[in-house]
Scaffold this motif. Sequence first.
Motif, PDB file in Angstrom:
ATOM      1  N   SER A 156      17.586  66.825  80.776  1.00 55.87           N
ATOM      2  CA  SER A 156      18.669  66.246  79.991  1.00 55.87           C
ATOM      3  C   SER A 156      18.753  66.342  78.382  1.00 55.87           C
ATOM      4  O   SER A 156      17.814  66.285  77.721  1.00 55.87           O
ATOM      5  N   LEU A 157      19.644  67.326  78.108  1.00 57.70           N
ATOM      6  CA  LEU A 157      20.023  67.665  76.778  1.00 57.70           C
ATOM      7  C   LEU A 157      21.275  67.347  76.341  1.00 57.70           C
ATOM      8  O   LEU A 157      22.181  67.879  75.706  1.00 57.70           O
ATOM      9  N   ILE A 158      21.646  66.129  76.507  1.00 60.47           N
ATOM     10  CA  ILE A 158      22.966  65.463  76.164  1.00 60.47           C
ATOM     11  C   ILE A 158      22.973  65.300  74.666  1.00 60.47           C
ATOM     12  O   ILE A 158      22.018  65.166  74.063  1.00 60.47           O
ATOM     13  N   THR A 159      24.090  64.976  73.976  1.00 60.86           N
ATOM     14  CA  THR A 159      24.367  64.893  72.735  1.00 60.86           C
ATOM     15  C   THR A 159      23.689  63.472  72.165  1.00 60.86           C
ATOM     16  O   THR A 159      23.687  62.536  72.883  1.00 60.86           O
ATOM     17  N   ASN A 160      23.168  63.568  71.171  1.00 63.95           N
ATOM     18  CA  ASN A 160      22.355  62.487  70.544  1.00 63.95           C
ATOM     19  C   ASN A 160      22.027  62.628  69.144  1.00 63.95           C
ATOM     20  O   ASN A 160      22.834  63.740  68.468  1.00 63.95           O
ATOM     21  N   ASN A 161      21.817  61.474  68.558  1.00 64.65           N
ATOM     22  CA  ASN A 161      21.364  61.438  67.136  1.00 64.65           C
ATOM     23  C   ASN A 161      19.860  61.777  66.912  1.00 64.65           C
ATOM     24  O   ASN A 161      19.033  61.444  67.457  1.00 64.65           O
ATOM     25  N   LEU A 162      20.008  63.038  66.311  1.00 70.45           N
ATOM     26  CA  LEU A 162      18.590  63.626  66.019  1.00 70.45           C
ATOM     27  C   LEU A 162      18.386  63.222  64.488  1.00 70.45           C
ATOM     28  O   LEU A 162      18.413  62.254  64.024  1.00 70.45           O
ATOM     29  N   GLY A 163      17.402  63.868  63.881  1.00 71.69           N
ATOM     30  CA  GLY A 163      16.652  63.600  62.568  1.00 71.69           C
ATOM     31  C   GLY A 163      17.516  64.197  61.673  1.00 71.69           C
ATOM     32  O   GLY A 163      18.597  64.221  61.481  1.00 71.69           O
ATOM     33  N   GLU A 164      16.976  64.522  60.309  1.00 72.37           N
ATOM     34  CA  GLU A 164      17.645  64.821  59.172  1.00 72.37           C
ATOM     35  C   GLU A 164      17.818  66.460  59.119  1.00 72.37           C
ATOM     36  O   GLU A 164      16.842  67.268  59.815  1.00 72.37           O
ATOM     37  N   VAL A 165      18.469  67.017  58.374  1.00 68.30           N
ATOM     38  CA  VAL A 165      18.484  68.416  57.806  1.00 68.30           C
ATOM     39  C   VAL A 165      18.629  68.286  56.468  1.00 68.30           C
ATOM     40  O   VAL A 165      19.307  67.565  55.834  1.00 68.30           O
ATOM     41  N   LYS A 166      17.632  69.214  55.785  1.00 72.06           N
ATOM     42  CA  LYS A 166      17.722  69.543  54.304  1.00 72.06           C
ATOM     43  C   LYS A 166      17.972  70.884  53.856  1.00 72.06           C
ATOM     44  O   LYS A 166      17.133  71.716  54.576  1.00 72.06           O
ATOM     45  N   THR A 167      18.869  71.225  53.277  1.00 77.06           N
ATOM     46  CA  THR A 167      19.025  72.544  52.775  1.00 77.06           C
ATOM     47  C   THR A 167      19.634  72.547  51.367  1.00 77.06           C
ATOM     48  O   THR A 167      20.314  71.828  51.080  1.00 77.06           O
ATOM     49  N   SER A 168      19.282  73.688  50.730  1.00 77.16           N
ATOM     50  CA  SER A 168      19.674  73.934  49.519  1.00 77.16           C
ATOM     51  C   SER A 168      19.777  75.337  48.913  1.00 77.16           C
ATOM     52  O   SER A 168      19.073  76.067  49.755  1.00 77.16           O
ATOM     53  N   GLY A 169      20.491  75.862  48.121  1.00 74.97           N
ATOM     54  CA  GLY A 169      20.527  77.168  47.745  1.00 74.97           C
ATOM     55  C   GLY A 169      21.295  77.518  46.533  1.00 74.97           C
ATOM     56  O   GLY A 169      21.870  76.441  45.651  1.00 74.97           O
ATOM     57  N   VAL A 170      21.755  78.701  46.250  1.00 73.76           N
ATOM     58  CA  VAL A 170      22.440  79.180  45.038  1.00 73.76           C
ATOM     59  C   VAL A 170      23.587  80.238  45.559  1.00 73.76           C
ATOM     60  O   VAL A 170      23.324  81.011  46.375  1.00 73.76           O
ATOM     61  N   ASP A 171      24.834  79.704  45.029  1.00 79.90           N
ATOM     62  CA  ASP A 171      25.848  80.819  45.446  1.00 79.90           C
ATOM     63  C   ASP A 171      26.083  81.545  43.947  1.00 79.90           C
ATOM     64  O   ASP A 171      26.102  80.990  42.995  1.00 79.90           O
ATOM     65  N   ALA A 172      26.073  82.844  44.085  1.00 82.57           N
ATOM     66  CA  ALA A 172      25.987  83.713  43.023  1.00 82.57           C
ATOM     67  C   ALA A 172      27.262  84.770  42.920  1.00 82.57           C
ATOM     68  O   ALA A 172      27.721  85.137  44.204  1.00 82.57           O
ATOM     69  N   SER A 173      28.202  84.852  41.853  1.00 87.09           N
ATOM     70  CA  SER A 173      29.171  85.933  42.007  1.00 87.09           C
ATOM     71  C   SER A 173      29.179  86.541  40.611  1.00 87.09           C
ATOM     72  O   SER A 173      29.016  86.082  39.430  1.00 87.09           O
ATOM     73  N   VAL A 174      29.660  87.918  40.847  1.00 83.85           N
ATOM     74  CA  VAL A 174      29.877  88.852  39.813  1.00 83.85           C
ATOM     75  C   VAL A 174      31.241  89.477  40.041  1.00 83.85           C
ATOM     76  O   VAL A 174      31.468  90.219  41.082  1.00 83.85           O
ATOM     77  N   LEU A 175      32.074  89.377  38.999  1.00 87.10           N
ATOM     78  CA  LEU A 175      33.445  90.194  38.977  1.00 87.10           C
ATOM     79  C   LEU A 175      33.668  91.087  37.825  1.00 87.10           C
ATOM     80  O   LEU A 175      33.542  90.508  36.541  1.00 87.10           O
ATOM     81  N   TRP A 176      33.550  92.140  37.646  1.00 87.76           N
ATOM     82  CA  TRP A 176      33.611  93.202  36.778  1.00 87.76           C
ATOM     83  C   TRP A 176      35.013  93.965  36.986  1.00 87.76           C
ATOM     84  O   TRP A 176      35.298  94.754  38.002  1.00 87.76           O
ATOM     85  N   ARG A 177      35.969  94.005  35.930  1.00 87.51           N
ATOM     86  CA  ARG A 177      37.200  94.725  35.869  1.00 87.51           C
ATOM     87  C   ARG A 177      37.200  95.706  34.647  1.00 87.51           C
ATOM     88  O   ARG A 177      36.832  95.260  33.387  1.00 87.51           O
ATOM     89  N   ALA A 178      37.242  97.100  35.192  1.00 85.40           N
ATOM     90  CA  ALA A 178      37.230  98.029  34.125  1.00 85.40           C
ATOM     91  C   ALA A 178      38.816  98.030  33.562  1.00 85.40           C
ATOM     92  O   ALA A 178      39.700  97.895  34.132  1.00 85.40           O
ATOM     93  N   PRO A 179      38.763  98.267  32.226  1.00 82.26           N
ATOM     94  CA  PRO A 179      40.001  98.337  31.370  1.00 82.26           C
ATOM     95  C   PRO A 179      40.797  99.515  32.246  1.00 82.26           C
ATOM     96  O   PRO A 179      40.449 100.736  32.803  1.00 82.26           O
ATOM     97  N   ARG A 180      42.370  99.413  32.364  1.00 78.15           N
ATOM     98  CA  ARG A 180      43.247 100.272  32.885  1.00 78.15           C
ATOM     99  C   ARG A 180      42.963 101.636  32.272  1.00 78.15           C
ATOM    100  O   ARG A 180      43.273 101.566  31.045  1.00 78.15           O
TER     101      ARG A 180
END
Length: 884
Positions: free
Chosen positions: A712-736
Amino acid sequence: MTKRLLMPMAAALLAAHAADAFAQAQAQAPAPDQEPLQRVEITGSSIRRLAAETALPLTSIRAEDFARQGLTTAQQVLNSIPMNQTSVSSAQSVGAGTGGQSQADLRGLGGQRTLVLLNGRRISAHPIIGDSVDLNVIPLSALDRVEVLRDGASAVYGSDAIGGVVNFITRRQVQGGAVTVEAYQPETAGGGAERRLNLSGGFGDLATERFNVFGVLDLHRQLPLAATARPFSATGVIPSRGVSQTSGTPFPANFFSDHGISGNPSFASGCLPPASVPNVGGSATCRYDFTREVDDIPRTKQESYLGRFTYRLGQDHTLAAEALHARSTNEARVAPPPLAGIGMLLHSTSPYYPGGSAGVPAVAGLSGEDLDISWRPLVTGRRVDYSTSTADRLVLSAEGVLYGWDYSSGLSHSVSKAASAFAGGYVIDQRIVDGVGSGLLNPFGEQSAEGLAYLNSSLLLGEYLNARTRATAFDARASRELYQLPGGPLGFALGGEARKEKAVYKINRALASQASSSGFADAQDQTGERRIYAVFAELNAPVIKDLELNAAARYDHYSDVGHSFTPKLSARYQPVAPVLLRASWNRGFRAPTLFDIHGPRTVTNSSDPWNDPLLCPGGVPAPGANPNLSCDQQQNIRQGGNPDVRAERSKTYSAGVVFEPTRALTLSLDYWNIGLRDQISALAEQTVFNDYARYQNLFSYNAAGTRLDYVSLITNNLGEVKTSGVDASVLWRAPRGRYGTLALQIDGTWVRNYDYQNERGGAFTENLGRYADASPVFRWRHNASLNWNLGPWGATLTNRYMSGYTDQNAVEPQFFNQVKAYSTWSLSGNYSGGHRLDLTLGVRNLLDEDPPYTNQSTTFQQGYDPRYTDPLGRTWYARVTYKF
């Protein structure tokens, strides 16, 4: 004219842009004696410039980028966003019964914790699994952009947006017509080619004629790709890797006698390679390489139709009606049906008894006792599960200004339907039992003409599952500026929503009960419904010139699971022009879906083969146990809804910085941290079988204790989930310059930790950078693109990268595997010939990179993981648009 900014804080996903709009308004405010400027709507802002950076991190992808990167479905668009950790796509319908749906999965928290919107409003969830929107219903060709709020729960759209919010935004108006044809062709033969046709047209101008009508028709097709068409997925038997992902239900059949003898008459001659191979585990039986029979990619079709009518009533009110109809079909093929444990007995009177008159080789030790047969009748063909999903949605909306309030309201009704049908290969269990028992069918070799006709007349065809979810909602919200603060006007928004949901699951028991391999043989009809009411409010306070604070709160009441209060706080501070600091904190609440509570209970095969912990401990059959059922065999798993499941709750906070030292360069870093408790899910089969002592109460045996009925693997309440991290972004635009413009965009997500509990208060399992129970979490993912434009010409070079991880490794240390990083490049060129013709030519997976090897056995496909990688290889594509 004075510029009066629209404050749609509660009216659209980009509500956070209002904070920046205040700052811009202050900088651009005219002298008091000037005439008022026209009001503008903030939701059209771009996030590429610092002025568009908000207190909440937002990613936006424009529609023109889809074609340049060769993205053909909404699911592929989401896969190009690094914070989308995993992918549930049509490939997972192969053997898993997902109905062919595709899902978003921000932060690796699952599609059920990612809120998907179309033009700022919900879509009814796909009925099968029932916890997320099927991305196949999104009309990709009608989109203007996709916006992803990378923050957690939204006090505006729903507190269940724990992983984030994805808002697909269509074009507001269309004038003229266009025809677009797309073709995608893998360089390596074997299937997987795609074709798309899009027709769009509209007339009327909102600014001058006060109305616009437009419609979009989009058709997409993809041919199947067989596992054997690619060497890396062609077999589940890889001795050099210690992998033998096979089934103990082969052809020719294995048997187990009343005297405890297990065997196969073909074992001495080597079984029937390449599909059937000798069992190296000790008994003289054969194993079946079912991987050879599955599809890496199933045959799919998607059709979507979107129509919109917009009318401006005076200068301050806009009315709109929007209709969507989408239909997708999915044809998933797996190996012929495994028939074991169904009481199929071969008597000594049968001519096909070993050593009998039909010439089946004799087996030492047999003395005429009945044989319990485990057989896979290959002549009936592969099992074909044909799934059809439809989605219909009608929205009537109004927005404008009334008594100084900016308002928006809408009435929506959406229905999602799904049906699954036997389309080949499935057989009526009892007829096979009778055919073997009577001596008509030969489980060990070729059939007689009568036997073949009998098998063909035993096929099951028809619809066995019909499911439907329905949602009707009314929402209203309004916002205005209250009074002036030192940094600008204080903004206030107030809104509410009422929604009714219903889910119905109908099982054709007359059909499904005849095939144990369908999974629905014992399933029952289910139905459930609920009413949801919510109110929310928001304040945006520019307390000083460069500091803005935002507070929002939402109260939800569910008629079946209770209520919640979810607050949210955010701040935006710009101490100097090139630097912006931002932070947020919020709580989340996700009620169990109707499927979580009322989903039908199904019994189907496990994805992995397992030794029964009681009847075959350590791979050694217990006295009297049938090893063909108990040892290294796919076991029965019971799944479905649970009326006792509770809501899950979360806390999320984030902090980030945006730095723009010059107009040509923008850098951003955003830290995020999510904590989830009482997660709604089901235990992974790997967890349960690997710790029988802890989970033995989930194992159900027959009265005699001689057979495992199911785990039996029916839907249930399990324990905790803990996650963290970093989103990084770089945008470079050369002159026309003389040789055009050049822009480099890199978006990446680095995950610091991802840990979860399988039960409340239990030990945490580390999932980061390793394949835990059922999947890995990637430490680093990025999407990088280099764009060049010169007049009508353009080119784009794109790289998608996912870091490696420790595999789902075998016990033997010599077969330890570290999955390699996966990096693919794509290149395209485009030409806009005047005002009528657009042409794009490109190649996906430019370097023809194969998916990295993995020994995972969670999916039916082997040798690679279809949830993260593409089996097609180098694929050429062309896209032509003609406008009229």
